[in-house]
Design an enzyme around this catalytic site. Structure first.
Site, PDB file in Angstrom:
ATOM      1  N   CYS A  12     -27.381   9.836 -19.153  1.00 37.43           N
ATOM      2  CA  CYS A  12     -28.062  10.868 -18.353  1.00 37.43           C
ATOM      3  C   CYS A  12     -29.356  10.351 -17.732  1.00 37.43           C
ATOM      4  CB  CYS A  12     -28.378  12.086 -19.213  1.00 37.43           C
ATOM      5  SG  CYS A  12     -26.950  12.858 -19.981  1.00 37.43           S
ATOM      6  N   HIS A  22     -26.042  19.760 -14.234  1.00 36.60           N
ATOM      7  CA  HIS A  22     -26.529  18.427 -14.604  1.00 36.60           C
ATOM      8  C   HIS A  22     -25.501  17.373 -14.196  1.00 36.60           C
ATOM      9  CE1 HIS A  22     -27.932  15.065 -16.853  1.00 36.60           C
ATOM     10  NE2 HIS A  22     -27.452  15.375 -18.051  1.00 36.60           N
ATOM     11  N   CYS A  52     -33.455  13.275 -22.050  1.00 37.39           N
ATOM     12  CA  CYS A  52     -32.744  12.596 -23.128  1.00 37.39           C
ATOM     13  C   CYS A  52     -31.516  11.897 -22.564  1.00 37.39           C
ATOM     14  CB  CYS A  52     -32.332  13.600 -24.201  1.00 37.39           C
ATOM     15  SG  CYS A  52     -31.241  14.925 -23.623  1.00 37.39           S
TER      16      CYS A  52
END
Length: 412
Positions: free
Chosen positions: A92, A368, A398
């Site tokens: 991510c 996301h 994160c």
């Protein structure tokens, strides 16, 4: 050391990440990123023969997202073949890391002009390649699994919520606030500068708005949603027959997980792409660009891969310490809402004013698109600093494997 400046930022709207349902789901990943490259290049009269490197994040580098999607997108956008590219994966965090690496090249004096960004077509990687969606972070490396068991990220979120005593009610309240802030931002055009409509090749509009938000979300409607990751615990994760429950028990044998995350307080599955132009001050002056922001600090940290999601706080502290700043010196914060507990813990541990964090909503409302999100958030931060006439912003998130990149930018 040379300063690195952000000249501009652009992105697609985020489309629902389900094959055949999302407005962007039929685009090839490199073609979608190329659309952003085309737009940001035209808007800034970018001379692509002078690009030193293109640095792109893409987390699931399989199938259509393999073969250095950054290079393929640059070629697809019609950029000069001399504009080299590289594609990286920090899960991510890839979209922040791509900017950080491009900025570092400029700061070192080795590059003058770079483009950074990210792309993720979750409608492809999670729907059309289902085994990719179910893979373990360790990639099936059983020796590594013995050392560092790594459950599904959603299971990690529930583990952290249990260990840190976050209730479902307070996490749901954060999710409702994310939806409300996102709806307000969309209605008032706060994203308009960065968002570029995506057109089909025949000139028709594919998507010109955020497709994922659910306006009208309430605490009551979220309370009716079943938790998701409780359903993952007992299913075999691969041909070893092991389950996520087994992985959790290796490190936390006595932990009775209180599952609190569900579709409404977890990040949305979406498609998207983003890009930023970065340059040295000398190059910007040469071509007549007015930089929008200066990158003043960058940091990356690693931590416990079993809990996986706890590193944004130490990453933020490391980035602040490198330039002698504290949280009081930061006007706005962006912490990716991978799961509600990540944002809640970030706010609590750093003792932040919630009114300064994710002021236009986050991934629980907007979605996301994994490796694109970090680049999107940097652009979102820059737009909002300008809109509010503020100066400094910190962005972090994160990542899988227990890591977090961070960046601090300052308006010019």
């Amino acid at each position: 050391m040379t300063d690195a400046y952000i000249i501009d930022a652009a992105r697609t709207p985020r489309g629902i990440g389900k094959a055949g349902k999302g407005a962007l789901s039929e685009f090839h990943p490199s073609r979608l990123l190329a659309k952003v490259f085309e737009g940001i290049g035209e808007r800034n009269d970018l001379n692509t023969t002078e690009i030193d490197d293109v640095v792109v994040g893409c987390s699931s580098q399989v199938g259509k997202q393999g073969s250095c999607v950054g290079r393929m997108a640059a070629l697809d956008a019609g950029w000069d073949t001399s504009a080299s590219a590289v594609t990286l994966d920090r899960f991510c965090g890839s979209g922040i890391t791509s900017v950080n690496l491009a900025a570092a090249n400029i700061m070192s004096g080795m590059d003058d002009l770079c483009v950074a960004g990210g792309v993720e077509m979750m409608s492809y990687t999670t729907t059309r390649i289902p085994e990719n969606n179910n893979r373990t972070v360790d990639g099936g490396n059983l020796h590594l699994r013995d050392i560092h068991p790594q459950p599904h990220q959603g299971v990690c979120a529930d583990m952290i919520a249990t260990l840190e005593n976050f209730s479902r009610e307070e996490l749901d309240a954060l999710a409702v606030e994310s939806q409300n802030r996102a709806q307000h931002a969309i209605a008032n055009g706060y994203f308009d500068r960065s968002v570029m409509p995506v057109y089909n090749d025949d000139g028709t509009v594919a998507l010109d708005r955020e497709e994922f938000p659910r306006p009208g979300t309430t605490l009551e409607s979220l309370a009716d949603l079943p938790t998701v990751f409780s359903q993952f615990m007992e299913a075999p994760i691969d041909d070893t027959g092991e389950t996520f429950q087994h992985l959790v028990a290796r490190k936390y044998p006595d932990l009775n997980i209180n599952h609190v995350h569900h579709a409404g307080n977890s990040s949305g599955v979406v498609d998207g792409a983003a890009a930023l132009i970065l340059s040295s001050k000398d190059y910007a002056d040469k071509v007549g660009w007015k930089p929008r922001a200066r990158i003043i600090s960058m940091a990356t940290v690693g931590g416990d891969p079993t809990l996986m999601l706890n590193e944004p706080v130490p990453a933020a502290r490391k980035a602040l310490a490198r330039v002698g700043m504290t949280t009081d010196d930061i006007d706005l914060f962006e912490i990716n809402e991978a799961f509600a507990v990540v944002a809640a813990k970030f706010i609590r541990d750093l003792q932040l004013d919630p009114a300064k964090v994710n002021v236009n909503g986050g991934a629980m409302a907007l979605g996301h698109p994994i490796a694109a999100t970090g680049s999107i958030l940097i652009g979102t931060m820059l737009d909002e600093l300008e809109r509010r006439d503020l100066n400094t912003g910190l962005i972090t998130m994160c990542t899988g494997g227990g890591m977090a990149p961070a960046i601090i930018i300052e308006r010019v």
